[in-house]
Scaffold this active site. Structure first.
Site, PDB file in Angstrom:
ATOM      1  N   GLU A  12       0.848  -1.205   0.000  1.00 11.55           N
ATOM      2  CA  GLU A  12       0.000   0.000   0.000  1.00 11.55           C
ATOM      3  C   GLU A  12       0.879   1.249   0.000  1.00 11.55           C
ATOM      4  O   GLU A  12       0.618   2.212  -0.737  1.00 11.55           O
ATOM      5  CB  GLU A  12      -0.923   0.013   1.233  1.00 11.55           C
ATOM      6  CG  GLU A  12      -1.804   1.253   1.249  1.00 11.55           C
ATOM      7  CD  GLU A  12      -2.610   1.423   2.537  1.00 11.55           C
ATOM      8  OE1 GLU A  12      -2.859   0.419   3.235  1.00 11.55           O
ATOM      9  OE2 GLU A  12      -2.984   2.557   2.837  1.00 11.55           O
ATOM     10  N   SER A  63      -7.841  -8.896   7.448  1.00 11.35           N
ATOM     11  CA  SER A  63      -7.746  -9.903   6.382  1.00 11.35           C
ATOM     12  C   SER A  63      -7.839 -11.325   6.945  1.00 11.35           C
ATOM     13  O   SER A  63      -7.441 -12.282   6.276  1.00 11.35           O
ATOM     14  CB  SER A  63      -6.449  -9.695   5.591  1.00 11.35           C
ATOM     15  OG  SER A  63      -5.372  -9.477   6.452  1.00 11.35           O
TER      16      SER A  63
END
Ligand code: F3S
Length: 284
Positions: A125, A261
């Site tokens: 990211e 996640s």
């Protein structure tokens, strides 16, 4: 032994959305489907996707044909262009909250600000965020590094979506003393804030805290830091197999949280194994 699962734990909006997008591509007959890096930072869920024909690759050089999925963390736009130039279908599963951070970095760069990103260097990211500044952004992990930046007219601060608000406040404070003008975009996502707050509240009430999630997951690492900071003995595990009975000796209440996640089935396995341990320890 009571087992309490945090109110906000496990899959976030962006991860659910990415998995739905990939499942949709696989069902629509697109073959083969590749993800650039793991789609999400959870090795067990990635193994499940591989069994469905969705393969993580480290670079486009490993892909000859088919479709490439951009993960929820987003990628460098150059990678996306390269994939299209090679005739690959591009399926964009970038989380809208990450896209919002991309847009803020572009705005700051266009307006002449020196961009500072609070984030984990090397994380996908953060790489994608830095790329939006033309790779000119300074990446800092905390206040100490921000204090070492040179004095500058205009700093613009953007944050990796999974950072802690406390760290953002510290870095913003340090930057404010190193420039004439500071713009701060708080791009920490709602899901992160909700998970961190629930984890902190639960850790304050229990004897032992478990954080379930991939060891390569940034948001899971933050949850572990937050729980440990409350003083509760905290253990980070990926699966139920890592549970050690000795951790729970004398414990009356055990808290469980999980990264954004971490799939529900892994959390359920951990809770079931904890119940077995509790039953074995209960007086007969
Ligand atoms: Fe998106 Fe936040 Fe999840 S940025 S991928 S909703 S942790």
């Amino acid at each position: 032994m009571d087992i309490i699962v945090a109110e906000n734990a496990g899959f976030c909006f962006g991860v659910k959305r990415a998995l739905e997008i990939v499942a949709g591509a696989a069902q629509s007959g697109v073959r083969p489907v590749y993800t650039l890096g793991p789609l999400i930072h959870n090795p067990q869920e990635i193994a499940r996707l591989e069994a469905q024909g969705i393969h993580p690759v480290e670079s486009l050089a490993q892909v000859a044909s088919g479709a490439v999925v951009l993960s929820a963390h987003g990628v460098d736009p150059g990678v996306e262009e390269e994939a299209r130039a090679h005739g690959l279908e591009v399926i964009d599963a970038t989380c809208p909250f990450v896209r919002r951070a991309h847009a803020h970095i572009r705005t700051l760069s266009d307006q002449g600000y020196t961009v500072v990103i609070l984030g984990d260097p090397g994380h996908r990211e953060v790489e994608g965020l830095a790329a939006r500044s033309g790779r000119k952004a300074e990446i800092v992990t905390g206040k100490e590094e921000a204090e070492r930046l040179p004095f500058c007219d205009q700093y613009g601060l953007v944050v990796q979506t999974t950072q802690r608000p406390e760290t953002l406040r510290e870095v913003a404070g340090a930057l404010a003393e190193r420039c004439r003008e500071l713009r701060v975009f708080n791009t920490i996502c709602e899901a992160t804030i909700g998970r961190q707050e629930s984890a902190r509240q639960l850790a304050e009430q229990v004897d032992v805290m478990l954080v379930v999630g991939g060891r390569n997951s940034a948001n899971t690492a933050r949850l572990r830091e937050i729980c440990a900071a409350t003083g509760a003995p905290t253990h980070h595990i990926e699966t139920a197999d890592e549970l050690e009975p000795a951790w729970f000796q004398g414990a009356h209440r055990v808290g469980v949280t999980a990264g954004a996640s971490t799939p529900e089935w892994i959390i359920a396995e951990v809770v079931a194994r904890l119940r077995e341990l509790a039953d074995r320890a209960a007086p007969r």
